[in-house]
Write a protein that holds these residues in place. Structure first.
Motif, PDB file in Angstrom:
ATOM      1  N   SER A   1     101.072 -65.733  52.593  1.00  0.00           N
ATOM      2  CA  SER A   1     100.054 -67.178  52.078  1.00  0.00           C
ATOM      3  C   SER A   1      99.487 -67.715  53.140  1.00  0.00           C
ATOM      4  CB  SER A   1     101.015 -67.499  50.908  1.00  0.00           C
ATOM      5  OG  SER A   1     101.740 -66.614  50.399  1.00  0.00           O
ATOM      6  N   ALA A   2     100.527 -68.094  54.210  1.00  0.00           N
ATOM      7  CA  ALA A   2      99.266 -68.973  55.261  1.00  0.00           C
ATOM      8  C   ALA A   2      97.957 -67.736  55.829  1.00  0.00           C
ATOM      9  CB  ALA A   2     100.439 -69.409  56.432  1.00  0.00           C
ATOM     10  N   ILE A   3      98.700 -66.802  56.285  1.00  0.00           N
ATOM     11  CA  ILE A   3      97.104 -66.024  56.706  1.00  0.00           C
ATOM     12  C   ILE A   3      96.243 -65.843  55.763  1.00  0.00           C
ATOM     13  CG2 ILE A   3      96.903 -63.797  57.763  1.00  0.00           C
ATOM     14  CD1 ILE A   3     100.086 -63.727  58.343  1.00  0.00           C
ATOM     15  N   LYS A   4      96.232 -64.934  54.187  1.00  0.00           N
ATOM     16  CA  LYS A   4      95.343 -65.151  53.921  1.00  0.00           C
ATOM     17  C   LYS A   4      94.450 -66.801  53.614  1.00  0.00           C
ATOM     18  CE  LYS A   4      97.687 -61.555  50.997  1.00  0.00           C
ATOM     19  NZ  LYS A   4      98.445 -61.564  49.712  1.00  0.00           N
ATOM     20  N   SER A   5      95.213 -67.897  53.539  1.00  0.00           N
ATOM     21  CA  SER A   5      94.737 -68.804  52.920  1.00  0.00           C
ATOM     22  C   SER A   5      93.755 -69.125  54.149  1.00  0.00           C
ATOM     23  CB  SER A   5      95.520 -70.092  52.884  1.00  0.00           C
ATOM     24  OG  SER A   5      96.303 -70.182  51.931  1.00  0.00           O
ATOM     25  N   LEU A   6      94.033 -68.846  55.364  1.00  0.00           N
ATOM     26  CA  LEU A   6      93.727 -68.477  57.084  1.00  0.00           C
ATOM     27  C   LEU A   6      92.097 -68.250  56.801  1.00  0.00           C
ATOM     28  CD1 LEU A   6      93.865 -70.000  60.345  1.00  0.00           C
ATOM     29  CD2 LEU A   6      94.564 -67.796  60.709  1.00  0.00           C
ATOM     30  N   LEU A   7      92.367 -66.998  56.579  1.00  0.00           N
ATOM     31  CA  LEU A   7      91.447 -65.858  56.498  1.00  0.00           C
ATOM     32  C   LEU A   7      89.876 -66.636  55.946  1.00  0.00           C
ATOM     33  CD1 LEU A   7      93.061 -62.381  56.095  1.00  0.00           C
ATOM     34  CD2 LEU A   7      91.635 -63.227  57.975  1.00  0.00           C
ATOM     35  N   ILE A   8      90.228 -67.304  54.303  1.00  0.00           N
ATOM     36  CA  ILE A   8      89.518 -67.770  53.263  1.00  0.00           C
ATOM     37  C   ILE A   8      88.632 -68.697  53.622  1.00  0.00           C
ATOM     38  CG2 ILE A   8      89.190 -68.951  51.033  1.00  0.00           C
ATOM     39  CD1 ILE A   8      91.300 -67.492  50.222  1.00  0.00           C
ATOM     40  N   ALA A   9      89.631 -69.983  54.812  1.00  0.00           N
ATOM     41  CA  ALA A   9      88.759 -71.227  55.134  1.00  0.00           C
ATOM     42  C   ALA A   9      88.793 -71.094  56.582  1.00  0.00           C
ATOM     43  CB  ALA A   9      90.806 -72.195  54.851  1.00  0.00           C
ATOM     44  N   SER A  10      88.401 -70.172  57.038  1.00  0.00           N
ATOM     45  CA  SER A  10      88.180 -70.332  59.017  1.00  0.00           C
ATOM     46  C   SER A  10      87.180 -69.367  58.448  1.00  0.00           C
ATOM     47  CB  SER A  10      88.772 -69.574  59.281  1.00  0.00           C
ATOM     48  OG  SER A  10      88.462 -69.282  60.967  1.00  0.00           O
ATOM     49  N   PRO A  11      85.522 -70.286  58.803  1.00  0.00           N
ATOM     50  CA  PRO A  11      84.428 -69.834  58.475  1.00  0.00           C
ATOM     51  C   PRO A  11      84.324 -68.913  60.162  1.00  0.00           C
ATOM     52  CG  PRO A  11      84.259 -72.117  58.681  1.00  0.00           C
ATOM     53  CD  PRO A  11      85.161 -72.219  59.342  1.00  0.00           C
ATOM     54  N   LEU A  12      85.574 -69.049  61.571  1.00  0.00           N
ATOM     55  CA  LEU A  12      84.685 -68.344  62.690  1.00  0.00           C
ATOM     56  C   LEU A  12      85.233 -67.080  62.418  1.00  0.00           C
ATOM     57  CD1 LEU A  12      85.413 -69.194  65.889  1.00  0.00           C
ATOM     58  CD2 LEU A  12      87.750 -68.514  65.794  1.00  0.00           C
ATOM     59  N   LEU A  13      86.489 -66.945  61.508  1.00  0.00           N
ATOM     60  CA  LEU A  13      86.877 -65.407  61.382  1.00  0.00           C
ATOM     61  C   LEU A  13      85.634 -64.298  60.322  1.00  0.00           C
ATOM     62  CD1 LEU A  13      90.328 -66.514  60.488  1.00  0.00           C
ATOM     63  CD2 LEU A  13      89.643 -65.109  62.327  1.00  0.00           C
ATOM     64  N   ASN A  14      85.120 -65.220  59.240  1.00  0.00           N
ATOM     65  CA  ASN A  14      84.211 -64.879  59.189  1.00  0.00           C
ATOM     66  C   ASN A  14      82.775 -63.919  59.925  1.00  0.00           C
ATOM     67  OD1 ASN A  14      85.147 -64.619  56.022  1.00  0.00           O
ATOM     68  ND2 ASN A  14      84.379 -67.273  56.153  1.00  0.00           N
ATOM     69  N   ASP A  15      82.643 -65.070  61.361  1.00  0.00           N
ATOM     70  CA  ASP A  15      81.242 -64.359  62.261  1.00  0.00           C
ATOM     71  C   ASP A  15      81.485 -62.786  62.537  1.00  0.00           C
ATOM     72  OD1 ASP A  15      80.158 -64.176  64.711  1.00  0.00           O
ATOM     73  OD2 ASP A  15      79.740 -66.276  64.860  1.00  0.00           O
ATOM     74  N   ARG A  16      80.532 -62.096  62.373  1.00  0.00           N
ATOM     75  CA  ARG A  16      81.333 -60.646  62.781  1.00  0.00           C
ATOM     76  C   ARG A  16      82.416 -60.184  64.069  1.00  0.00           C
ATOM     77  NH1 ARG A  16      75.996 -57.064  63.324  1.00  0.00           N
ATOM     78  NH2 ARG A  16      75.665 -58.863  64.437  1.00  0.00           N
ATOM     79  N   ARG A  17      81.291 -61.113  65.153  1.00  0.00           N
ATOM     80  CA  ARG A  17      82.225 -60.906  66.359  1.00  0.00           C
ATOM     81  C   ARG A  17      83.675 -60.705  66.363  1.00  0.00           C
ATOM     82  NH1 ARG A  17      80.284 -65.686  69.837  1.00  0.00           N
ATOM     83  NH2 ARG A  17      80.227 -66.318  67.868  1.00  0.00           N
ATOM     84  N   TYR A  18      84.510 -61.374  65.588  1.00  0.00           N
ATOM     85  CA  TYR A  18      85.874 -61.831  65.099  1.00  0.00           C
ATOM     86  C   TYR A  18      86.215 -60.589  64.631  1.00  0.00           C
ATOM     87  CZ  TYR A  18      84.933 -65.644  67.934  1.00  0.00           C
ATOM     88  OH  TYR A  18      85.070 -66.685  68.624  1.00  0.00           O
ATOM     89  N   SER A  19      85.525 -59.226  64.071  1.00  0.00           N
ATOM     90  CA  SER A  19      86.013 -58.810  63.060  1.00  0.00           C
ATOM     91  C   SER A  19      86.841 -58.298  63.199  1.00  0.00           C
ATOM     92  CB  SER A  19      84.910 -57.511  62.391  1.00  0.00           C
ATOM     93  OG  SER A  19      84.561 -57.131  63.596  1.00  0.00           O
ATOM     94  N   ASP A  20      87.129 -57.898  64.154  1.00  0.00           N
ATOM     95  CA  ASP A  20      89.089 -57.114  64.757  1.00  0.00           C
ATOM     96  C   ASP A  20      89.923 -58.099  64.581  1.00  0.00           C
ATOM     97  OD1 ASP A  20      87.429 -54.429  65.595  1.00  0.00           O
ATOM     98  OD2 ASP A  20      87.906 -55.712  67.393  1.00  0.00           O
ATOM     99  N   ALA A  21      89.763 -59.406  64.998  1.00  0.00           N
ATOM    100  CA  ALA A  21      91.081 -60.868  64.174  1.00  0.00           C
ATOM    101  C   ALA A  21      90.639 -60.499  63.006  1.00  0.00           C
ATOM    102  CB  ALA A  21      90.510 -61.490  65.708  1.00  0.00           C
ATOM    103  N   ARG A  22      89.740 -60.154  62.471  1.00  0.00           N
ATOM    104  CA  ARG A  22      90.145 -60.896  61.422  1.00  0.00           C
ATOM    105  C   ARG A  22      90.843 -59.311  59.888  1.00  0.00           C
ATOM    106  NH1 ARG A  22      87.814 -63.520  57.386  1.00  0.00           N
ATOM    107  NH2 ARG A  22      88.173 -63.011  55.005  1.00  0.00           N
ATOM    108  N   ALA A  23      90.659 -58.254  60.740  1.00  0.00           N
ATOM    109  CA  ALA A  23      90.935 -56.953  60.157  1.00  0.00           C
ATOM    110  C   ALA A  23      92.342 -56.794  61.096  1.00  0.00           C
ATOM    111  CB  ALA A  23      90.082 -55.586  60.982  1.00  0.00           C
TER     112      ALA A  23
END
Length: 67
Positions: free
Chosen positions: A21-43
């Motif tokens: 749940s914490a990871i999913k919340s981070l994925l939703i809340a973090s604009p950084l992880l929506n940047d294409r440059r961070y797509s590997d980290a997001r995946a």
């Protein structure tokens, strides 16, 4: 013995759920992880959350000891 095992399973499953749940919340809340440059980290984070949920399901599926 079965009751103790059930409590232990529940404790581990609750912890896994909390982390997923914490990871999913981070994925939703973090604009950084929506940047294409961070797509590997997001995946990787999405995979980690998926694996935590999978582990939770696998723990719940284990046949417990009988009294």
């Amino acid at each position: 013995m079965a009751f103790e095992e059930l409590n232990a399973q529940t404790e581990v499953m609750d912890g896994l759920f909390s982390h997923a749940s914490a990871i999913k919340s981070l994925l939703i809340a973090s604009p950084l992880l929506n940047d294409r440059r961070y797509s590997d980290a997001r995946a990787s984070l999405e995979e980690a959350a998926r694996l935590l949920v999978q582990a939770q399901d696998e723990i719940g599926a284990v046949e417990r000891l009988q009294d």
